[in-house]
Write an enzyme that holds these catalytic residues in place. Structure first.
Site, PDB file in Angstrom:
ATOM      1  N   SER A  56      -3.354  -8.586   4.389  1.00  0.00           N
ATOM      2  CA  SER A  56      -2.577  -7.414   4.804  1.00  0.00           C
ATOM      3  C   SER A  56      -2.055  -7.650   6.217  1.00  0.00           C
ATOM      4  O   SER A  56      -2.744  -8.226   7.053  1.00  0.00           O
ATOM      5  CB  SER A  56      -3.483  -6.173   4.777  1.00  0.00           C
ATOM      6  OG  SER A  56      -2.803  -5.053   5.282  1.00  0.00           O
ATOM      7  N   ASP A  93      -7.372   2.505  11.819  1.00  0.00           N
ATOM      8  CA  ASP A  93      -6.096   3.207  11.905  1.00  0.00           C
ATOM      9  C   ASP A  93      -6.144   4.631  11.368  1.00  0.00           C
ATOM     10  O   ASP A  93      -5.424   5.507  11.835  1.00  0.00           O
ATOM     11  CB  ASP A  93      -4.999   2.415  11.189  1.00  0.00           C
ATOM     12  CG  ASP A  93      -4.347   1.386  12.090  1.00  0.00           C
ATOM     13  OD1 ASP A  93      -4.533   1.474  13.313  1.00  0.00           O
ATOM     14  OD2 ASP A  93      -3.648   0.504  11.577  1.00  0.00           O
ATOM     15  N   ASP A 106       0.811  -1.212   0.000  1.00  0.00           N
ATOM     16  CA  ASP A 106       0.000   0.000   0.000  1.00  0.00           C
ATOM     17  C   ASP A 106       0.847   1.267   0.000  1.00  0.00           C
ATOM     18  O   ASP A 106       0.646   2.167  -0.830  1.00  0.00           O
ATOM     19  CB  ASP A 106      -0.931   0.015   1.212  1.00  0.00           C
ATOM     20  CG  ASP A 106      -2.077  -0.972   1.084  1.00  0.00           C
ATOM     21  OD1 ASP A 106      -1.834  -2.084   0.580  1.00  0.00           O
ATOM     22  OD2 ASP A 106      -3.200  -0.650   1.495  1.00  0.00           O
ATOM     23  N   ARG A 161       0.101   3.099  17.734  1.00  0.00           N
ATOM     24  CA  ARG A 161      -0.239   4.300  16.958  1.00  0.00           C
ATOM     25  C   ARG A 161       0.160   5.625  17.617  1.00  0.00           C
ATOM     26  O   ARG A 161       0.658   6.529  16.935  1.00  0.00           O
ATOM     27  CB  ARG A 161      -1.730   4.299  16.613  1.00  0.00           C
ATOM     28  CG  ARG A 161      -2.158   3.171  15.685  1.00  0.00           C
ATOM     29  CD  ARG A 161      -1.095   2.805  14.696  1.00  0.00           C
ATOM     30  NE  ARG A 161      -1.498   1.813  13.713  1.00  0.00           N
ATOM     31  CZ  ARG A 161      -0.653   0.995  13.126  1.00  0.00           C
ATOM     32  NH1 ARG A 161       0.629   1.007  13.473  1.00  0.00           N
ATOM     33  NH2 ARG A 161      -1.047   0.153  12.213  1.00  0.00           N
TER      34      ARG A 161
END
Length: 415
Positions: free
Chosen positions: A179, A123, A15, A94
């Site tokens: 993914s 996310d 990605d 994160r």
């Protein structure tokens, strides 16, 4: 003429490699940012790849120490968990990554930041809310929400075709299109064949942990010592002790990984309202959290634990999952973690064996909430049995009235 400089959160995967090339097509100058957050990554190869695609600069920031001390350990203290199963592995990383990315963006003079999060996932929320808290005037470029981008790349096949056209090497293939996202705490697997919640993950998908069936036939024992709820020492079966937070967490990871501990496969509720299926490996965090929970049984006051479990743990976990780390409410709840942990001191002995974590025993030289003589069936010391008569009588007052009312109504207390 350049439209300006953008700091892209670059993973080196499919990605973000495509997004890097696309941003360049749009006329932006791109600084590729990567956080070393403990993922098993060839950082030199990622740098070479980013620069080959056309990035102006590649910046890698090592945030592992901060990740363990500021995020993972507090999450162990609070026994963080989402929907009773997920140990928040992606969510936990994160805030640390976001802070490092904003720092790099400011250092490199970037007017905008960008990421590769999909328009349906959690996310995008986690990153962007963090970005805006840390740098309120920042511009965020989210390609997966840009119609020009997502209409051009409708699925994994389009991304793979574009990568092939541009000569961008990728590890994903059309036969294994799931993914992944990895950090020191865990790895996640989503998409592709996993989108059918009834499809069993193939054995070769799992990366961090040994298949429990293939794990050693000999159990592996270890000890974890906690001080005020934080792991301060881990002693392995060969007597080696580690105390540095980063080394301790990596050692916990190694023990759990080779024994197949820490796999889950769930369907969860995303913040934006969509259900999704995810497979996760969270080895070391599973080990530390489980031993911490056990020690609390010995050292933590009943009412403190009840309040913490009913409010602090679920609230903090939900805030982390929803990307609300840099908010006033999360700051408030974080202040509640440490006061509950001041008595959580002691050692837990445990064993890993073929996917299982087994508690062998626990002890504390400082906390005296547990008294063997009080709970013993063979001694009366410290407790007068007749005192329970009054205790039961008081508890029975309202229950008797409930029973009388039920009988008056002509109904029964059927099982």
């Amino acid at each position: 003429m350049s439209k300006g400089k953008v700091c892209l959160a670059y993973s080196g995967g499919l990605d973000t490699s495509v997004i890097l090339a696309w941003l360049l097509e749009q006329g932006y100058e791109v600084v590729a940012f990567m956080a070393n957050i403990g993922q098993e990554e060839d950082f030199e190869a990622a740098e070479k790849k980013a620069l080959a695609i056309g990035a102006t600069k590649f910046v890698c920031v090592d945030v592992r120490k901060e990740f363990v001390e500021e995020v993972l350990y507090p999450c162990v203290q609070v026994n963080g968990i989402y929907e009773n199963v997920y140990l928040l592995g992606t969510s936990l990383a994160r805030p640390v990554i976001s802070k490092a990315q904003i720092d790099v963006a400011e250092q490199e003079g970037c007017f905008a930041v960008s990421h590769g999060c999909t328009g349906k996932g959690n996310d995008q929320v986690r990153f962007e809310l963090s970005f805006y808290a840390l740098k309120p005037d920042v511009k965020v470029i989210a390609p997966w929400r840009d119609p020009e981008f997502f209409k051009r790349f409708a699925g994994r096949k389009d991304l793979l075709d574009y990568a092939a056209e541009k000569g961008i090497p990728v590890t994903q293939t059309k036969s294994k299109p799931w993914s992944t996202d990895e950090n020191m705490a865990h790895i996640s697997f989503e998409a592709g064949i996993l989108e059918d919640p009834d499809t069993t993950p193939p054995k070769d998908m799992w990366k961090l942990t040994v298949d429990p069936q293939d794990a050693p036939d000999k159990p592996e024992d270890f000890e974890v010592e906690f001080s005020k709820g934080k792991p301060v020492r881990l002693t392995t079966s060969d007597g080696k002790s580690v105390s540095d937070p980063l080394e301790l967490f990596l050692t916990a990871n190694a023990i759990a990984r080779r024994n197949g501990v820490g796999r889950i496969d769930i369907v969860e509720n995303r913040f934006i309202g969509i259900k999704s299926r995810g497979c996760y490996e969270t080895p070391g965090l599973t080990l530390l959290r489980s031993t911490h929970i056990d020690l609390e049984g010995l050292t933590l006051d009943r009412e403190v634990r009840a309040i913490r479990d009913s409010f602090v743990t679920p609230t903090y976990s939900k805030l982390l999952y929803n990307g609300m780390y840099f908010t006033p409410e999360c700051e408030y709840v974080r202040t509640m973690i440490q006061p509950s942990q001041n008595t959580v001191n002691g050692v837990v002995r445990a064993r890993c064996y073929k996917g299982n974590l087994i508690i062998l025993g626990r002890s504390s030289s400082t906390e005296k909430l547990y008294d063997a003589t009080e709970s013993s069936m063979d001694e009366l010391t410290g407790f007068e049995p007749q005192d329970t008569t009054g205790f039961i009588a008081i508890q029975a007052i309202r229950i008797k009235k409930y029973g009388e009312k039920v009988r008056e109504d002509g109904s029964s207390l059927a099982l």
